[in-house]
Design an enzyme around this catalytic site. Structure first.
Site, PDB file in Angstrom:
ATOM      1  CG  HIS A  30      -2.061  -0.818   1.265  1.00 23.70           C
ATOM      2  ND1 HIS A  30      -2.007  -2.145   1.624  1.00 23.70           N
ATOM      3  CD2 HIS A  30      -3.353  -0.570   0.968  1.00 23.70           C
ATOM      4  CE1 HIS A  30      -3.232  -2.666   1.566  1.00 23.70           C
ATOM      5  NE2 HIS A  30      -4.061  -1.735   1.159  1.00 23.70           N
ATOM      6  CG  ASN A  60       3.817  -4.283   3.238  1.00 24.10           C
ATOM      7  OD1 ASN A  60       3.325  -3.212   2.944  1.00 24.10           O
ATOM      8  ND2 ASN A  60       3.081  -5.324   3.597  1.00 24.10           N
TER       9      ASN A  60
END
Length: 296
Positions: free
Chosen positions: A136, A168
């Site tokens: 994201h 991440n």
């Protein structure tokens, strides 16, 4: 929407998309949020969502060789984080990541299959930190501060880059939570983040035959902006997208806005007079970087 063909080279400034395809929750733009207040230029294919704005790479000339190429990822994503005393509970996510159906058909926007590398799930050696995931750029939990629909819509390839899992759920995640702390402290902060390719040419790609390819960034940048008495102040980070090391302190990756501009070809906060600020922080010692983080 203007259809694109992978066989042609298009010069595009900005195209606004309202609903990129099927499966998205209703996209409602909250007038209390200004995700692109501090302008980033140039922009490419601009998608506006409730919690973020994404400038997605089209079939344009990224590396200056006079030929069009598509990286299959956003060049930048920007969003505002506001102080929210009582955040909405976290909601569901789609079973598969969303995409721009027409953009996928035209060969420049990947879908979920691009990230599902065949064989990875059966190899225990790459199940955890050593695999690329859909990273994201605007975090799901941050988007949930806007609405549950906005949170749901973060699960789109228009908001993702191939990111090693160690980054991440390690340094990148810690820095995301830190930006929320800063938003609570200052009322609002703005974030611009995206990929960096050293030499402006991707060396590694995800995607197999018949799939739209997604370029794997060498690093990711994050620029956090706060406003003090009407004047913007920025803090920039450049975090390598490589196999994990012992480094788990994001302050080590503080750099200057100017350096990220040189690496990406982008101009951040192009609507503000910040020339002196852009060059700050790159040569600070490790201790001074930690002190800078604490001062924010």
């Amino acid at each position: 929407m203007k259809a694109l063909s992978t066989g042609l080279f298009f010069c595009i400034s900005t195209i606004l998309f309202s609903q990129p395809g099927n499966g998205y929750k209703p996209i409602k733009l909250d007038p209390n949020y200004n995700h692109s207040k501090w302008e980033t230029s140039p922009s490419d294919l601009v998608y506006e969502f409730g919690a973020f704005t994404s400038s997605f790479d089209s079939n344009d000339d990224n590396d200056g060789d006079g030929k069009g190429e598509s990286w299959g990822i956003p060049e930048w994503v920007s969003y505002e984080i506001k102080s929210v005393p009582n955040q909405t509970e976290s909601g569901n996510r789609p079973s598969r990541w969303l995409t721009d159906k027409q953009g996928n058909k035209d060969g420049f926007v990947p879908n979920d299959a691009t990230y599902a590398v065949s064989g990875v799930r059966s190899m225990k050696e790459v199940k955890d930190d050593y695999r690329y995931v859909r990273g994201h750029l605007c975090m799901k939990k941050i988007a949930g501060r806007v609405s549950l629909d906005a949170e749901y819509n973060t699960h789109t390839t228009l908001n993702a880059v191939p990111q090693l899992q160690w980054q991440n759920r390690g340094i990148w995640l810690a820095l995301e939570y830190k930006t929320v702390e800063w938003a609570e402290k200052h009322g609002s902060v703005w974030v611009v983040c995206g990929p960096v390719f050293f030499g402006k040419k991707p060396a590694v790609w995800l995607g197999q035959e018949g799939e739209v390819k997604a370029a794997v960034p060498d690093a990711l940048y994050k620029i956090v902006i706060k406003e003090v008495n009407g004047v913007p102040e920025a803090l920039a980070f450049l975090i390598p997208n490589v196999i994990p090391s012992d480094k788990d302190e994001y302050s080590e990756f503080v750099t200057s806005v100017d350096r990220i501009e040189k690496l990406t070809g982008l101009d951040f906060m192009s609507n503000a007079d910040i020339d002196e600020m852009e060059t700050q922080n790159e040569s600070l010692s490790a201790n001074k970087k930690k002190t800078l983080i604490r001062s924010w």
